[in-house]
Design an enzyme around this catalytic site. Sequence first.
Site, PDB file in Angstrom:
ATOM      1  N   GLU A  86      -4.213 -40.506 -44.638  1.00  0.00           N
ATOM      2  CA  GLU A  86      -3.440 -39.484 -45.344  1.00  0.00           C
ATOM      3  C   GLU A  86      -1.967 -39.920 -45.359  1.00  0.00           C
ATOM      4  O   GLU A  86      -1.092 -39.122 -45.638  1.00  0.00           O
ATOM      5  CB  GLU A  86      -3.636 -38.104 -44.726  1.00  0.00           C
ATOM      6  CG  GLU A  86      -3.301 -38.013 -43.255  1.00  0.00           C
ATOM      7  CD  GLU A  86      -3.456 -36.612 -42.724  1.00  0.00           C
ATOM      8  OE1 GLU A  86      -2.734 -35.733 -43.191  1.00  0.00           O
ATOM      9  OE2 GLU A  86      -4.311 -36.398 -41.841  1.00  0.00           O
ATOM     10  N   CYS A 118      -7.243 -35.339 -41.645  1.00  0.00           N
ATOM     11  CA  CYS A 118      -7.807 -36.112 -40.521  1.00  0.00           C
ATOM     12  C   CYS A 118      -9.302 -36.333 -40.664  1.00  0.00           C
ATOM     13  O   CYS A 118      -9.883 -37.132 -39.922  1.00  0.00           O
ATOM     14  CB  CYS A 118      -7.552 -35.392 -39.206  1.00  0.00           C
ATOM     15  SG  CYS A 118      -5.821 -35.113 -38.877  1.00  0.00           S
ATOM     16  N   HIS A 240     -11.710 -33.948 -32.445  1.00  0.00           N
ATOM     17  CA  HIS A 240     -10.483 -34.397 -33.124  1.00  0.00           C
ATOM     18  C   HIS A 240      -9.308 -33.935 -32.263  1.00  0.00           C
ATOM     19  O   HIS A 240      -9.258 -32.787 -31.831  1.00  0.00           O
ATOM     20  CB  HIS A 240     -10.360 -33.789 -34.530  1.00  0.00           C
ATOM     21  CG  HIS A 240      -8.983 -33.974 -35.079  1.00  0.00           C
ATOM     22  ND1 HIS A 240      -8.408 -35.212 -35.207  1.00  0.00           N
ATOM     23  CD2 HIS A 240      -8.036 -33.082 -35.475  1.00  0.00           C
ATOM     24  CE1 HIS A 240      -7.177 -35.075 -35.676  1.00  0.00           C
ATOM     25  NE2 HIS A 240      -6.925 -33.788 -35.845  1.00  0.00           N
TER      26      HIS A 240
HETATM   27  P1  HMG Z   1       5.019 -24.592 -30.416  1.00  0.00           P
HETATM   28  O1  HMG Z   1       4.955 -23.350 -31.200  1.00  0.00           O
HETATM   29  O2  HMG Z   1       6.366 -25.163 -30.161  1.00  0.00           O
HETATM   30  O3  HMG Z   1       4.363 -24.485 -29.008  1.00  0.00           O
HETATM   31  O4  HMG Z   1       4.138 -25.689 -31.149  1.00  0.00           O
HETATM   32  P2  HMG Z   1       3.893 -23.175 -28.202  1.00  0.00           P
HETATM   33  O5  HMG Z   1       5.075 -22.294 -27.978  1.00  0.00           O
HETATM   34  O6  HMG Z   1       2.677 -22.591 -28.821  1.00  0.00           O
HETATM   35  O7  HMG Z   1       3.537 -23.866 -26.823  1.00  0.00           O
HETATM   36  C1  HMG Z   1       2.546 -24.810 -26.750  1.00  0.00           C
HETATM   37  C2  HMG Z   1       1.894 -24.690 -25.397  1.00  0.00           C
HETATM   38  O8  HMG Z   1       2.843 -25.084 -24.390  1.00  0.00           O
HETATM   39  C3  HMG Z   1       1.467 -23.256 -25.031  1.00  0.00           C
HETATM   40  O9  HMG Z   1       0.249 -23.355 -24.321  1.00  0.00           O
HETATM   41  C4  HMG Z   1       2.585 -22.801 -24.109  1.00  0.00           C
HETATM   42  O10 HMG Z   1       2.188 -21.786 -23.203  1.00  0.00           O
HETATM   43  C5  HMG Z   1       2.876 -24.083 -23.380  1.00  0.00           C
HETATM   44  P3  HMG Z   1      -1.077 -22.645 -24.867  1.00  0.00           P
HETATM   45  O11 HMG Z   1      -0.788 -21.202 -24.909  1.00  0.00           O
HETATM   46  O12 HMG Z   1      -1.282 -23.195 -26.275  1.00  0.00           O
HETATM   47  O13 HMG Z   1      -2.124 -23.042 -23.923  1.00  0.00           O
HETATM   48  N1  HMG Z   1       4.205 -24.131 -22.722  1.00  0.00           N
HETATM   49  C6  HMG Z   1       4.407 -24.665 -21.519  1.00  0.00           C
HETATM   50  N2  HMG Z   1       3.567 -25.219 -20.621  1.00  0.00           N
HETATM   51  C7  HMG Z   1       4.108 -25.683 -19.451  1.00  0.00           C
HETATM   52  N3  HMG Z   1       5.430 -25.598 -19.149  1.00  0.00           N
HETATM   53  C8  HMG Z   1       6.298 -25.038 -20.026  1.00  0.00           C
HETATM   54  C9  HMG Z   1       5.800 -24.544 -21.268  1.00  0.00           C
HETATM   55  N4  HMG Z   1       6.363 -23.959 -22.341  1.00  0.00           N
HETATM   56  C10 HMG Z   1       5.368 -23.705 -23.239  1.00  0.00           C
HETATM   57  N5  HMG Z   1       7.591 -24.969 -19.705  1.00  0.00           N
HETATM   58  C11 HMG Z   1       2.106 -26.415 -32.235  1.00  0.00           C
HETATM   59  C12 HMG Z   1       2.747 -25.944 -30.940  1.00  0.00           C
HETATM   60  C13 HMG Z   1       0.748 -26.974 -31.937  1.00  0.00           C
HETATM   61  C14 HMG Z   1       2.007 -25.221 -33.192  1.00  0.00           C
HETATM   62  C15 HMG Z   1       3.021 -27.512 -32.876  1.00  0.00           C
HETATM   63  O14 HMG Z   1       3.096 -28.621 -32.024  1.00  0.00           O
HETATM   64  C16 HMG Z   1       2.527 -27.963 -34.240  1.00  0.00           C
HETATM   65  O15 HMG Z   1       2.809 -27.357 -35.259  1.00  0.00           O
HETATM   66  N6  HMG Z   1       1.787 -29.105 -34.267  1.00  0.00           N
HETATM   67  C17 HMG Z   1       1.250 -29.668 -35.520  1.00  0.00           C
HETATM   68  C18 HMG Z   1       0.007 -28.936 -35.982  1.00  0.00           C
HETATM   69  C19 HMG Z   1      -1.213 -29.227 -35.151  1.00  0.00           C
HETATM   70  O16 HMG Z   1      -1.275 -30.247 -34.472  1.00  0.00           O
HETATM   71  N7  HMG Z   1      -2.237 -28.359 -35.227  1.00  0.00           N
HETATM   72  C20 HMG Z   1      -3.462 -28.576 -34.514  1.00  0.00           C
HETATM   73  C21 HMG Z   1      -4.699 -28.066 -35.265  1.00  0.00           C
HETATM   74  S1  HMG Z   1      -4.762 -28.648 -36.950  1.00  0.00           S
HETATM   75  C22 HMG Z   1      -5.314 -30.290 -36.816  1.00  0.00           C
HETATM   76  O17 HMG Z   1      -5.772 -30.699 -35.784  1.00  0.00           O
HETATM   77  C23 HMG Z   1      -5.173 -31.160 -38.037  1.00  0.00           C
HETATM   78  C24 HMG Z   1      -4.060 -32.188 -37.970  1.00  0.00           C
HETATM   79  O18 HMG Z   1      -4.414 -33.250 -37.110  1.00  0.00           O
HETATM   80  C25 HMG Z   1      -3.710 -32.673 -39.385  1.00  0.00           C
HETATM   81  C26 HMG Z   1      -4.811 -33.199 -40.283  1.00  0.00           C
HETATM   82  O19 HMG Z   1      -5.941 -32.715 -40.337  1.00  0.00           O
HETATM   83  O20 HMG Z   1      -4.491 -34.110 -41.057  1.00  0.00           O
HETATM   84  C27 HMG Z   1      -2.766 -31.604 -37.404  1.00  0.00           C
END
Ligand code: HMG
Length: 402
Positions: A86, A118, A240
Amino acid sequence: MNKAIKVGINRIEFSTTENYLALEKLAEAHQIDPAKYLHGIGQSKMAVPTPDEDTISIAANAAQDVLNTMTPEEVKTISTLIFATETGVDQSKSGAAYLMGLIDIHPNCRAFEVKQACYGGTAGLQMACDMVRARPDESVLVVACDIARYQQNTPGECTQGAGAVAMLITANPDIIEIDAERGCFSADIMDFWRPNQFKHALVDGELSKDAYLNVMASSYQGYLANGGKPLDQLEWLCFHQPFTKMAKKAFEHLSAQYPEQMADKTDAAYSISQQYGREIGNTYTASLYIGLLSLLDNAEQDLTGQTIGFFSYGSGAVGEFFSGTVNKNYRNAINTLANQQKLAARTALSYDTYCQYMYQLRDYDQANIRYNPTSGSNFRLAAIHDNKRVYERVLEPMSKAA
Ligand code: HMG
């Protein structure tokens, strides 16, 4: 479908960049607690491409590594080269056509690119398995490669990465036989996308996590309905993996939905497959199969005869749940030490150099540019000349096919 013919992965190699950014450095620059990235997201390093590396050069390294394990006679059996990405470099010409000019393959094959976020790598793998079921004397080379890139200083940045996997699909495979049973689920979801005018992905992070889990549940139900094995007959699970915490969430989701089928499974059932991805970051199309390699390389016990359940997810969205059984020859067919060495030998970047490589020096709109030889790998992007990409093969690798 002729289920009597065993088909699957006969060879698998991966490549990634020689440079990485430690996520502690990203956390320091973002002025947040590093534990968020290291434990909350579950990533420790992000592979960072140099300006003269792109999806073609990274993919060529993995593809050539597969060809280096083959005799000239075996190479001649390759009927098709499928390139999944992609992070395409052209709207018309496929990455597979570029690869034809770089790697030691013969011209009498069809070469093309597939795209569905992906999921593309799995689309390629399953298409290849069906081709080999229909023509068991032929083999198919599937190459999946991506550079995961989000806007700077957004929540997705910590999940970036880069890497490729190349898989040779044959009858009677040495590494893993892919079962004919599978469950697919597709829907129109705006969770992650990259419009043509954007150089980085756009994402609705929360929606993407929910979509991943819901599509997984529907895909698994489809797999079961199509005669697949229930979870208690799958010794290992590869998900994945956009970041390791997502795979943990997938495991927990299945455990909550199917407590009896999952009762005997510990975290080890999926966590060994996370070791490489934690050190590389998201590689989109390649991520699931780098996870498979991580499991094969790093599980201490002999996996012969054991069954792995796979969940492939591509935003937008398509999911597929399928399974495969590990062959007794697998340890001889993979290069565990070389794979581990590829990760151990990388160079740590400063945050400033990371910003230059990932953002400032990645100028995609140039009609003419010459790239300094920064990457030390065998293939590199040397220049863009009159809007034509010019690649270079730096070293002539040792090859059984030569
Ligand atoms: P965010 O909003 O900054 O993170 O981004 P958050 O606030 O949700 O925190 C993440 C985790 O860290 C949470 O844990 C927090 O509690 C924890 P969870 O509740 O999820 O278990 N946390 C801490 N832990 C320890 N010490 C601390 C601390 N502070 C917070 N101090 C988000 C997270 C994934 C949304 C962002 O990284 C993002 O947008 N990523 C890109 C999208 C993505 O990867 N999505 C995954 C599913 S889609 C997919 O897999 C397809 C893809 O590969 C693309 C394709 O298909 O081509 C992405």
